[in-house]
Design a protein around this motif. Structure first.
Motif, short mmCIF file in Angstrom:
data_model
loop_
_atom_site.label_atom_id
_atom_site.label_comp_id
_atom_site.label_asym_id
_atom_site.label_seq_id
_atom_site.Cartn_x
_atom_site.Cartn_y
_atom_site.Cartn_z
N SER A 89 39.07 6.38 16.78
CA SER A 89 37.80 5.38 16.56
C SER A 89 37.09 5.15 17.81
N ILE A 90 37.54 5.48 18.80
CA ILE A 90 36.76 5.16 20.22
C ILE A 90 36.34 6.73 20.67
N LEU A 91 36.38 7.96 19.73
CA LEU A 91 36.12 9.08 20.50
C LEU A 91 35.12 9.79 19.41
N ARG A 92 34.18 9.18 18.64
CA ARG A 92 33.29 9.63 17.78
C ARG A 92 32.50 10.64 18.51
N GLY A 93 32.31 11.71 17.91
CA GLY A 93 31.52 12.90 18.36
C GLY A 93 32.11 13.88 19.57
N ALA A 94 33.58 13.47 19.71
CA ALA A 94 34.23 14.35 20.48
C ALA A 94 34.44 15.79 20.21
N GLY A 95 34.32 16.61 21.12
CA GLY A 95 34.44 18.28 20.61
C GLY A 95 33.44 18.93 19.75
N GLU A 96 32.41 18.01 19.66
CA GLU A 96 31.43 18.38 18.70
C GLU A 96 31.07 19.98 18.96
N GLY A 97 31.24 20.83 17.69
CA GLY A 97 30.79 22.24 17.76
C GLY A 97 32.12 23.13 18.21
N LEU A 98 33.21 22.39 18.26
CA LEU A 98 34.60 23.16 18.70
C LEU A 98 35.13 23.41 17.35
N PRO A 99 36.01 24.88 17.07
CA PRO A 99 36.96 24.89 16.26
C PRO A 99 38.05 24.16 16.25
N LEU A 100 38.98 23.94 15.16
CA LEU A 100 40.00 23.22 15.12
C LEU A 100 40.93 23.38 16.41
N LEU A 101 41.56 24.41 16.57
CA LEU A 101 42.51 24.51 17.81
C LEU A 101 41.86 23.96 19.09
N GLU A 102 40.59 24.41 19.47
CA GLU A 102 39.95 24.04 20.63
C GLU A 102 39.61 22.73 20.71
N TRP A 103 39.11 22.04 19.50
CA TRP A 103 38.97 20.44 19.18
C TRP A 103 40.45 19.80 19.59
N LEU A 104 41.56 20.40 19.00
CA LEU A 104 42.75 19.81 19.21
C LEU A 104 43.07 19.49 20.70
N HIS A 105 42.78 20.63 21.44
CA HIS A 105 43.09 20.38 23.02
C HIS A 105 42.06 19.36 23.61
N CYS A 106 40.96 19.25 23.19
CA CYS A 106 39.96 18.15 23.48
C CYS A 106 40.42 16.91 23.27
N VAL A 107 40.91 16.57 21.97
CA VAL A 107 41.23 15.35 21.85
C VAL A 107 42.63 14.90 22.16
N GLY A 108 43.50 16.01 22.23
CA GLY A 108 44.65 16.06 22.84
C GLY A 108 45.09 15.49 23.94
N GLU A 109 43.82 15.55 25.11
CA GLU A 109 44.05 15.05 26.18
C GLU A 109 43.85 13.47 26.35
N PHE A 110 43.01 13.06 25.44
CA PHE A 110 43.00 11.62 25.28
C PHE A 110 44.06 11.30 24.43
N THR A 111 44.89 11.85 23.67
CA THR A 111 45.95 11.21 22.93
C THR A 111 47.26 11.04 23.97
N VAL A 112 47.31 12.14 24.98
CA VAL A 112 48.26 11.84 26.08
C VAL A 112 47.92 10.58 26.75
N ALA A 113 46.85 10.38 27.26
CA ALA A 113 46.44 9.27 28.35
C ALA A 113 46.13 8.12 27.52
N ALA A 114 46.18 7.96 26.30
CA ALA A 114 45.80 6.61 25.49
C ALA A 114 46.69 5.54 26.02
N THR A 115 46.08 4.44 26.36
CA THR A 115 46.63 3.17 26.57
C THR A 115 46.75 2.29 25.54
N PRO A 116 47.79 1.46 25.32
CA PRO A 116 48.03 0.39 24.42
C PRO A 116 46.64 -0.37 24.00
N GLU A 117 45.82 -0.74 25.28
CA GLU A 117 44.69 -1.51 25.09
C GLU A 117 43.50 -0.53 24.24
N GLN A 118 43.21 0.67 24.72
CA GLN A 118 42.62 1.59 23.86
C GLN A 118 42.96 1.58 22.52
#
Length: 460
Positions: A89-118
């Motif tokens: 919900s704090i990644l709106r517009g992330a990876g715009e224009g990317l197909p699924l696997l490339e989009w997953l890599h983009c969003v996945g980097e945030f998922t790995v680094a996500a903090t409890p506060e975020q």
């Protein structure tokens, strides 16, 4: 915890989308009596006592309860959002224009680094957006993570909101940095530890509006031994298994390459398909897969907006329904939708099928309401099959007032208005277990101004 509260009240003089023997119908001038979080009576608004007298011995009951004026409003069952990822919900517009696997890599980097506060702020913002679009139950699909603090942060936010939750704790046991035949190794931990954490969460949240489920990223992320362990645990504890499946061709191609069989057969051979399995997306579900799903009782979560945004395809929903498969509606995460607006998903879910099949009569209001409220009920542990508001149901309800938005006026047909024009602007009150968690379109539990300030000041 706040989510233990259940309320009693009378919602008076309201037009109810009611379950009847002939199917759901709009009934004007009704009183809906709620006791201890459940609907105990529905009847004509001819006085405070008459509705109770007319319904199986509730004489005088309505007169003792707080009365809420529903005049001019329309009462519908709360929506059940069968799939989302609230961390996004704090990644709106992330990876715009990317197909699924490339989009997953983009969003996945945030998922790995996500903090409890975020994670806390994301779940609070996304969950509140769901409530404000009439959602009373959400199936949250968390990605695997070894951080208990991250899970606790999401759960704390959802508990504060008061929404009902099926909280999918991520499970996977095959590592692959490419994500083609496995999961990002940075997000994995030993499967016994994951299942033990699920048991701990069960104990901690017992008796609240939050239940725990298994969230499998996709069939490529579980080994045969992993599938057996998840199935045994799910059967023993009565849990839902939510799994992304056949969103694109990747699941099918990788399962045939590495396992020598289709993705559906790979899961079926592993025992992962059953009446508590919720398969998400299924854009590539073929006739064989549909037959297996129907035989096993598997339900599907249809997520039209993310499928359009990522160019994944169109789920064969009419064919699924014709095969007897239960189909629920989902908004998906806010990095692939990019809202948590269930009313928009309701509309686009119908329109996408109509344009694909070139038929304006596909998936009308009653069909979409069933999909959005009861379509995947069995997979979520709800045995009810009816559509509409009914005595005995939990008081998870939404009061819609079309006069909150002139774009919906005049109301020629309330069902058509909900499907074709409604937005969160028309959602007046949302009750979960009889508690008004949204009133006048705003949260009764969360300081929205402070949430806005924190989101604006968030550090990435």
């Amino acid at each position: 915890m706040g989510s233990r509260i259940s309320m009693s009240a009378v919602i008076g003089d309201v037009t109810v989308y009611a379950a009847t023997p002939a199917g759901p119908q709009w009934l004007p001038g009704q009183d809906v009596v709620v006791r201890d979080g459940r609907i105990v009576a529905i009847g004509p608004n001819t006085g405070r006592n008459s509705v109770a007298t007319a319904n199986h011995g509730f004489a005088g009951a309505a007169a003792t309860l707080p009365r809420i004026d529903g005049g001019g409003g329309y009462l519908v069952p709360g929506f059940v959002n069968t799939h989302t990822h609230l961390q996004q919900s704090i990644l709106r517009g992330a990876g715009e224009g990317l197909p699924l696997l490339e989009w997953l890599h983009c969003v996945g980097e945030f998922t790995v680094a996500a903090t409890p506060e975020q994670t806390y702020l994301a779940a609070l913002a996304g969950g509140l957006e769901l409530l404000r679009s009439g959602v009373t139950t959400v199936v949250e699909h968390m990605w695997p993570s070894g951080s208990e603090a991250v899970h606790d942060a999401a759960l704390r936010a959802l508990d504060e909101l008061g929404i009902r939750v099926v909280f999918g704790r991520g499970v996977a046991d095959r590592a692959d940095p490419t994500r083609k035949w496995g999961m990002d190794p940075r997000l994995l931990q030993p499967l016994p530890e994951v299942l033990a954490h699920i048991d701990e969460l069960d104990r901690r949240w017992a008796g609240t509006r939050i239940g725990i489920a298994h969230a499998v990223p996709n069939p490529r992320c579980l080994t045969p031994d992993g599938m057996a362990a998840v199935r045994e645990h799910a059967d023993r504890t009565g849990k839902t298994i939510s799994i992304h499946l056949l969103e694109t061709d990747t699941d099918e191609d990788m399962c045939r390459l590495h396992a020598g069989r289709s993705a559906v057969d790979y899961l079926d051979d592993g025992g992962l398909l059953g009446p508590r399995t919720l398969a998400v997306h299924c854009c590539r579900l073929d006739a064989h897969g549909r037959a297996v799903f129907a035989e096993r009782g598997v339900a599907v979560s249809y997520n039209p907006l993310s499928n359009m945004r990522l160019g994944s395809g169109v789920a064969p929903v009419p064919d699924m329904l014709a095969a007897g498969i239960g189909v629920g509606l989902g908004v998906d995460g806010a990095a692939s939708n990019d809202t948590q607006d269930m009313l928009l998903a309701l509309r686009m879910g119908a329109y996408l099928q109509r344009v694909t099949h070139r038929r304006a009569d596909l998936l009308g209001f009653h069909d979409m309401m069933h999909m959005a409220t009861r379509g995947a009920a069995r997979a979520l542990g709800d045995p009810a099959t009816h559509s509409g508001v009914a005595v005995g149901d939990p008081a998870d309800l939404t009061l819609v007032r079309f006069d909150r938005d002139f774009a919906c006026l005049p109301v020629r047909d309330p069902g058509a208005a909900l499907l074709t024009t409604a937005s969160p602007r028309v959602v007046d009150t949302v009750w979960v277990a009889g508690e008004a968690v949204i009133r006048d379109g705003r949260s009764t539990r969360v300081d929205e101004r402070e949430l806005t300030r924190q989101l604006n000041n968030m550090q990435y």
